[in-house]
Design a protein around this motif. Structure first.
Motif: not given
Length: 182
Positions: A65-69, A122-126
């Motif tokens: 799947g695609t993760m978006t911010a 930690e925020a992951m890269t979209p």
């Protein structure tokens, strides 16, 4: 009628049979033309309906799947037998485990959302991520079927039995028949 032998005229039953055969052939040809027109009309209708999908999210069977911010990543797990320790593991494109989401007890279709943060906060890269859902069933670690929400970027109208094809962000081409939810 012009080609009948006047000395041996056709029997009336045989003559009517030939006329009926000509009528049947003509009717089949007309039916074929009508069906071709109907098929063309259906393809146009399918293209119009497909265009309304662009920009919408659909739920399709997938383990990526695609993760978006803005929205994170959303999906669904089909838990065929009740479990008390359902968990979703999220992996980066190179296969590194970045997040484990504990869902606890579950049964049936279970939704999940990943906010895009790893286990360390930690925020992951979209981008594109893989996920796997597991739980213990009768003492065995069991993997469950998964689905993900993906945005429709474009649609292709296929010919014949191919039907409508959705191009989904991060996933690729998927037949419309696989869409479980829009």
């Amino acid at each position: 009628l012009k080609n009948q032998d006047p000395l041996k005229p056709m029997e009336s039953g045989e003559f009517l049979g030939q006329i009926a055969a000509f009528g049947t052939v003509s009717g089949i040809s007309d039916l074929q033309n009508s069906f071709d027109n109907f098929s063309t009309s259906m393809q146009s209708d399918q293209a119009l309906q497909g265009s309304s999908l662009v920009g919408r999210s659909v739920l399709v069977p997938s383990s990526i799947g695609t993760m978006t911010a803005e929205e994170g990543m959303k999906g669904q797990i089909n838990v065929v037998e009740p479990v008390s320790d359902l968990k979703v593991q999220v992996f980066s494109e190179n296969g590194q485990l970045v997040k484990t989401i504990g869902k606890g007890s579950a049964s049936g279709y279970t939704n999940f959302t990943w906010d895009g943060f790893n286990d360390n906060g930690e925020a992951m890269t979209p981008g594109v991520y893989q996920f796997k859902a597991t739980g213990t069933v009768n003492g065995d670690n069991t993997a469950f079927a998964t689905a993900t929400m993906a945005k429709v970027e474009s649609v292709l109208v296929g010919g014949g039995s191919q039907g409508l094809i959705m191009n989904l962000g991060g996933i690729g081409s998927v037949p419309f028949s696989e869409a479980q939810e829009i």
